[in-house]
Scaffold this active site. Sequence first.
Site, PDB file in Angstrom:
ATOM      1  NE  ARG A 135      59.462 -47.959 -60.413  1.00  0.00           N
ATOM      2  CZ  ARG A 135      59.518 -46.667 -60.730  1.00  0.00           C
ATOM      3  NH1 ARG A 135      59.673 -45.749 -59.787  1.00  0.00           N
ATOM      4  NH2 ARG A 135      59.401 -46.267 -61.985  1.00  0.00           N
ATOM      5  CG  PHE A 174      61.468 -38.696 -49.788  1.00  0.00           C
ATOM      6  CD1 PHE A 174      61.230 -37.400 -49.363  1.00  0.00           C
ATOM      7  CD2 PHE A 174      62.478 -39.415 -49.162  1.00  0.00           C
ATOM      8  CE1 PHE A 174      61.975 -36.833 -48.336  1.00  0.00           C
ATOM      9  CE2 PHE A 174      63.227 -38.858 -48.143  1.00  0.00           C
ATOM     10  CZ  PHE A 174      62.978 -37.563 -47.723  1.00  0.00           C
ATOM     11  CG  ASP A 201      55.424 -37.831 -50.828  1.00  0.00           C
ATOM     12  OD1 ASP A 201      56.224 -38.316 -51.661  1.00  0.00           O
ATOM     13  OD2 ASP A 201      55.189 -36.611 -50.766  1.00  0.00           O
ATOM     14  CB  SER A 202      55.643 -34.006 -47.020  1.00  0.00           C
ATOM     15  OG  SER A 202      56.177 -33.609 -48.271  1.00  0.00           O
ATOM     16  CG  ASP A 257      63.735 -41.941 -55.295  1.00  0.00           C
ATOM     17  OD1 ASP A 257      64.717 -41.261 -55.628  1.00  0.00           O
ATOM     18  OD2 ASP A 257      62.836 -42.287 -56.091  1.00  0.00           O
ATOM     19  CB  CYS A 297      67.201 -37.421 -58.627  1.00  0.00           C
ATOM     20  SG  CYS A 297      66.148 -36.315 -57.666  1.00  0.00           S
TER      21      CYS A 297
END
Length: 393
Positions: free
Chosen positions: A212, A228, A250-251, A297, A337
């Site tokens: 970040r 995301f 984001d969902s 991400d 990830c």
Amino acid sequence: MYKSIYLKKGKDESLRRFHPWVFSGAISHVDDGIEEGDTVRVINHDGEFIGVGHFQIGSIAVRMLSFEDIDIDAAFWKKRLASALKMRQDICIADNPANNTYRLVHGEGDNLPGLVIDCYGKTAVMQAHSVGMHVSRNDIARQLVDVMGGRIENVFYKSETTLPYKAGLGQENGFIIGGCDDNIAVENGLKFHVDWLKGQKTGFFVDQRENRLLLEKYSKGKSVLNMFCYTGGFSFYAMRGQAKLVHSVDSSAKAIELTNANVALNFPGDSRHEAFCEDAFKFLDAADGIYDLIVLDPPAFAKHRAALHNALKGYTRLNVKALERIKRGGILFTFSCSQVVTKDNFRNAVFTAAALAKRNVRILHQLHQPADHPINIYHPEGEYLKGLVLYVE
């Protein structure tokens, strides 16, 4: 004296190289009366002692705690936790007034397989990934508070979703020491809310802290899309980096709520930011030529090896979308990830995406997890976070 499990012939080779896992297929037989979560001694085919660890039903049958014949008691937990703290002090992550958020224990990386502890100010969030660590949770929490010497006053236990449901443990999330309503922590001088109870992982993804910071350096004057976004970490770093526009997607409606709350904590009333609760692929379809910095991400596309093929197709498809729509001269931060996805797997998926998108792409940075998420040199599987920063012509 702990009961023992006995290995088949030749199945001690990886343990001789200090790999911390015993797979179920390596076991010849076990002593009567061993229960899930018990501490056991591991004995090879020739009757030689190998080490002690936590027994669990499943593919990974024993997570090794020590290759010495010792008791797993309060003194053991205290010594391992003190070692973890000292490393974070030595690398200037602990005791930093501008950053009271870090991972104190990273499972195998800190020789405590099955245990994760993240610190957020005066609260530690402890997560068990093995039944043995769940059984030992109260002993660990007591030693944690002692070792931290006033740094930690509260221990929140958050393991409802990380332990095998068939074990019948009846685990619940909640404070096992202290209690705290102040859920605001500080990372590199920025504030954020931590959702101990319902948030993913331990409430915030501390593993992207350094990445970040890097994004902040590239954000000046740019239109930034944070896909995301979860709690908006990359978004408010971009805002501090003087981005001219930041969109978070984001969902999950809960994630969008948290993102807006975190942006308001740091940049109240700032009109540069807007958040959208929408599917990532649909949003990207309508985002052609708007953004000159995009962050991808996503959550883990593959949690086990059987899902690897489909995961790599998913990473390729997602990166094609972003590469097709990013502005000329744009910068793409893209991550995986998934532990089962290797660095080469991920790089090849992104390479394929660049070719399909017909864009000229250069790698600026190859990213990974930060130093407070150390990788045990005997356990390369611990290298789970992979990232690339790409310049897209």
